[in-house]
Design a protein around this motif. Sequence first.
Motif, PDB file in Angstrom:
ATOM      1  N   THR A 393       0.863  -1.178   0.000  1.00  0.00           N
ATOM      2  CA  THR A 393       0.000   0.000   0.000  1.00  0.00           C
ATOM      3  C   THR A 393       0.898   1.226   0.000  1.00  0.00           C
ATOM      4  O   THR A 393       2.100   1.140  -0.253  1.00  0.00           O
ATOM      5  N   THR A 394       0.327   2.390   0.295  1.00  0.00           N
ATOM      6  CA  THR A 394       1.078   3.644   0.260  1.00  0.00           C
ATOM      7  C   THR A 394       1.830   3.849   1.571  1.00  0.00           C
ATOM      8  O   THR A 394       1.211   3.973   2.632  1.00  0.00           O
ATOM      9  N   TRP A 443      -5.899   0.036  -1.588  1.00  0.00           N
ATOM     10  CA  TRP A 443      -6.053   1.429  -1.993  1.00  0.00           C
ATOM     11  C   TRP A 443      -7.544   1.744  -2.092  1.00  0.00           C
ATOM     12  O   TRP A 443      -8.382   0.912  -1.747  1.00  0.00           O
TER      13      TRP A 443
END
Length: 549
Positions: A393-394, A443
């Motif tokens: 993920t981020t 996301w």
Amino acid sequence: MMVREKRVTVYLLILALTLTILPGCSPSNDGDTVGVAKPGKPVAGGNLVIGVSEEPASLNPFLPDGTSMATKLVTANILWGLLVVTPSLTHAPRIAETVPTIENGLVTQNPFTVTYRIKEEAVWSDGEPITSWDVQFTWQNIMDPKRNVADRAGYDKIETIQTPDAKTVKIIFKEPYMHYKELFSTTYPILPKHLLNGRSYDDLLSRMITFASGPYRFKKWTKGESITITRNENFWDKEPYIDQVIFKFASKSDSMFSGFRDGKLDMVYAPSDIKFIERLITLEAKEVRIEPGLVWEHVGFNLKNAYLGEENVRRAIAHALDRKKIAKEATGGEKVLQSVVMPQQDRYYVSSWRTYDYNLDKSRNYLQKAGFSRGANGIYEKDGKPLKLEISTTAGNKVRERTVDIIKEDLTRAGIQAEVKNAAEETFFNTKLPGGDFEIGVWAWLAGDEPKLQHLFASDMAPPAGFNYYHYNDGFFTDVVKRLSGTVNQKERAAVYRIAQDKLSDDAIVIPLYQHPHVIAYDGRVYGVRDNVSFEGPFWNLQECWIAK
């Protein structure tokens, strides 16, 4: 100073709280807010300072770097379209006189034609009329292959645009197109032909907007600090009360909170971080509105991966995830999203993912159906190889990082070896997802007034054509969702959406997690706010807002 009694509506902050959706505090057909003191007579004047978490990359909504909400927040009151999406997720007239429908005769078949009548009083900020030729010019520019337009979807369905007179637009399509209301409205505004014809303007519009069709016009952009818009003196509709609106960039939640607390910010479009929300609701003489938004978090699988290409492995993962725990960590409540269609889109919503309860026995049974057996160390394996998957993920997003950690714990508990490999936000969204360089990703997508399942899941929408990062390639599903664009009848569309949702759920292409809370807060002196969770954004009606003296 007129100050309203403090009222806080909390969504997903208390476990047993009943879901409450607030339509806004300005009297309207969309509903009235309960429990707010009646405001006095609106007064003109003053500046409104709004704190936003992101600075736009560009002000040009036609270019790829201008399609974000950060751009829309600023341009929504400068550049108007024919229609607007209201807080109830229905369309209403803006520059157009009315919403075209089959019932009112403005949508006809054979060929599929949509007719708009532009309001006689509608003019640009220089006083020139907004015309049918502007609509035609906008379409021609969108379809110009020399221009780097972000998305031509829908506009490429148009055969021609006829302009019988200056205020009448007839859009003739190659085939029936259900999303016609979004064109020249939600997706792109109208451009002035008399100012832009024959000019190269993309770079200019990225930095400033020299014209306006809405209640405000661009004034200045101080990079890294703020963007200011000011009253459009030639606005043709209801005159705005507030003189200037300053969008102040506050990327750090601490600076946004302190600015709002100390009165330097009159309003904030707040991040959906639970700790930030908990701090917001402690403030006196502030209005805090929290409701389920249209941004939906999910787990996405890359079907190019050998293990994830097996549907029973995906189903096993779906049953292994404690989605209630994930939702609670992220939002404070256990409300789990059970579809890729939002509950607010109730005419289409089906809770198809409810079948995936948190059940380790079911998870292990699906792994066995996929040909895996449990090894001595508790990890399932096939052909002597452990079932090992990467989750990404981020990086830096604490909520998502915590979500990924929970997923890793859940998968390990189910007998799946998991490794976390997060990436910087720009790398994750611009490289890893479109390049297929991920296995399990976490996301969010932003839903529109109508679900866009074709763009996300149709087999011909893998990058670079679309956003099918999952590489889902199912002929039946693609045929089903492609019917939607040509199905105008709402009951028929609802039936197709039900089939599509059930198919995606059965194939376990994605696992919906939760809706992001949509949070705005404003000082008790500010009136007229009508929140809008659609892509129009919470500041869509600034011309109705005013500040008490």
